[in-house]
Design a protein around this motif. Sequence first.
Motif, mmCIF file in Angstrom:
data_model
loop_
_atom_site.group_PDB
_atom_site.id
_atom_site.type_symbol
_atom_site.label_atom_id
_atom_site.label_comp_id
_atom_site.label_asym_id
_atom_site.label_seq_id
_atom_site.Cartn_x
_atom_site.Cartn_y
_atom_site.Cartn_z
ATOM 1 N N ASN A 9 0.852 -1.183 0.000
ATOM 2 C CA ASN A 9 0.000 0.000 0.000
ATOM 3 C C ASN A 9 0.893 1.240 0.000
ATOM 4 O OD1 ASN A 9 -1.702 2.179 0.786
ATOM 5 N ND2 ASN A 9 -3.097 0.754 1.772
ATOM 6 N N PRO A 10 0.670 2.178 -0.927
ATOM 7 C CA PRO A 10 1.565 3.337 -1.030
ATOM 8 C C PRO A 10 1.559 4.274 0.172
ATOM 9 C CG PRO A 10 -0.218 3.471 -2.651
ATOM 10 C CD PRO A 10 -0.317 2.134 -1.994
ATOM 11 N N ILE A 11 0.616 4.143 1.100
ATOM 12 C CA ILE A 11 0.673 4.982 2.309
ATOM 13 C C ILE A 11 1.894 4.626 3.158
ATOM 14 C CG2 ILE A 11 -1.803 5.423 2.363
ATOM 15 C CD1 ILE A 11 -1.958 3.376 4.718
ATOM 16 N N HIS A 12 2.514 3.472 2.855
ATOM 17 C CA HIS A 12 3.686 3.029 3.601
ATOM 18 C C HIS A 12 5.002 3.409 2.915
ATOM 19 C CE1 HIS A 12 0.937 1.001 6.206
ATOM 20 N NE2 HIS A 12 0.523 0.183 5.257
ATOM 21 N N TRP A 13 4.925 4.119 1.778
ATOM 22 C CA TRP A 13 6.170 4.527 1.114
ATOM 23 C C TRP A 13 6.067 5.836 0.347
ATOM 24 C CZ3 TRP A 13 5.622 4.760 -4.154
ATOM 25 C CH2 TRP A 13 4.630 3.953 -4.737
ATOM 26 N N SER A 14 4.864 6.343 0.074
ATOM 27 C CA SER A 14 4.704 7.552 -0.726
ATOM 28 C C SER A 14 4.074 8.678 0.090
ATOM 29 C CB SER A 14 3.827 7.255 -1.949
ATOM 30 O OG SER A 14 3.426 8.456 -2.595
ATOM 31 N N VAL A 21 2.026 5.385 13.195
ATOM 32 C CA VAL A 21 3.424 5.740 13.424
ATOM 33 C C VAL A 21 3.934 6.394 12.143
ATOM 34 C CG1 VAL A 21 5.752 4.859 13.850
ATOM 35 C CG2 VAL A 21 3.790 3.884 15.077
ATOM 36 N N VAL A 22 4.132 7.706 12.197
ATOM 37 C CA VAL A 22 4.617 8.447 11.034
ATOM 38 C C VAL A 22 6.131 8.277 10.958
ATOM 39 C CG1 VAL A 22 4.775 10.720 9.930
ATOM 40 C CG2 VAL A 22 2.729 10.097 11.241
ATOM 41 N N VAL A 23 6.616 7.909 9.772
ATOM 42 C CA VAL A 23 8.042 7.651 9.578
ATOM 43 C C VAL A 23 8.580 8.665 8.560
ATOM 44 C CG1 VAL A 23 9.786 5.956 8.928
ATOM 45 C CG2 VAL A 23 7.676 5.204 10.058
ATOM 46 N N THR A 71 -0.439 11.752 2.222
ATOM 47 C CA THR A 71 -1.070 13.039 2.526
ATOM 48 C C THR A 71 -2.362 13.235 1.739
ATOM 49 O OG1 THR A 71 0.369 14.165 0.926
ATOM 50 C CG2 THR A 71 1.077 14.168 3.237
ATOM 51 N N LYS A 72 -2.433 12.670 0.549
ATOM 52 C CA LYS A 72 -3.648 12.775 -0.274
ATOM 53 C C LYS A 72 -4.846 12.123 0.425
ATOM 54 C CE LYS A 72 -5.291 11.809 -4.954
ATOM 55 N NZ LYS A 72 -4.928 11.204 -6.248
ATOM 56 N N VAL A 73 -4.601 11.057 1.194
ATOM 57 C CA VAL A 73 -5.696 10.383 1.901
ATOM 58 C C VAL A 73 -5.869 10.900 3.333
ATOM 59 C CG1 VAL A 73 -5.552 8.314 0.469
ATOM 60 C CG2 VAL A 73 -4.312 8.381 2.653
ATOM 61 N N GLY A 74 -5.181 11.989 3.660
ATOM 62 C CA GLY A 74 -5.388 12.632 4.952
ATOM 63 C C GLY A 74 -4.438 12.252 6.058
ATOM 64 N N LEU A 75 -3.411 11.475 5.747
ATOM 65 C CA LEU A 75 -2.415 11.127 6.763
ATOM 66 C C LEU A 75 -1.362 12.227 6.838
ATOM 67 C CD1 LEU A 75 -2.029 7.364 5.803
ATOM 68 C CD2 LEU A 75 -3.066 8.265 7.900
#
Length: 130
Positions: free
Chosen positions: A26-31, A79-81, A36-40
């Motif tokens: 899932n790109p929320i774990h590398w992009s 956990v934001v990395v 940010t586009k999905v609100g993270l």
Amino acid sequence: MELPTQTFQVTRADLVRYAGASGDFNPIHWSDRTATKVGLPGVIAHGMFTMALVGRAVTAWAGAPDAVVEFGVRFARPVVVPDTDEGTEIVVSAVVKEVTEAGLTRLDITATCHGEKVLSQARATVRTPR
């Protein structure tokens, strides 16, 4: 009784390795763009990777992986990395809540990142070391 705190460094490279091992790409774990586009707030660690690090702490406290009888968590906060060499840290601590007559130790676990709890209801039961 409090158990010794354990700290785990988490970098983007760790997330890439975990993605390969787990198959979760899932790109929320590398992009950052996708996250940010999905609100993270940015790229986040896989929840199961965070749980695995806490599991590593539990096995260290228990003295052996096969001493862990039960282990469970709920995910409370991502956990934001950041994209730095240092990444971020997850700090894991625990208190002994009970030692049973059957030789089991019940632990209440706390996992934090930047002082904020990332797991809730994190608990483990381990065979009491003899």
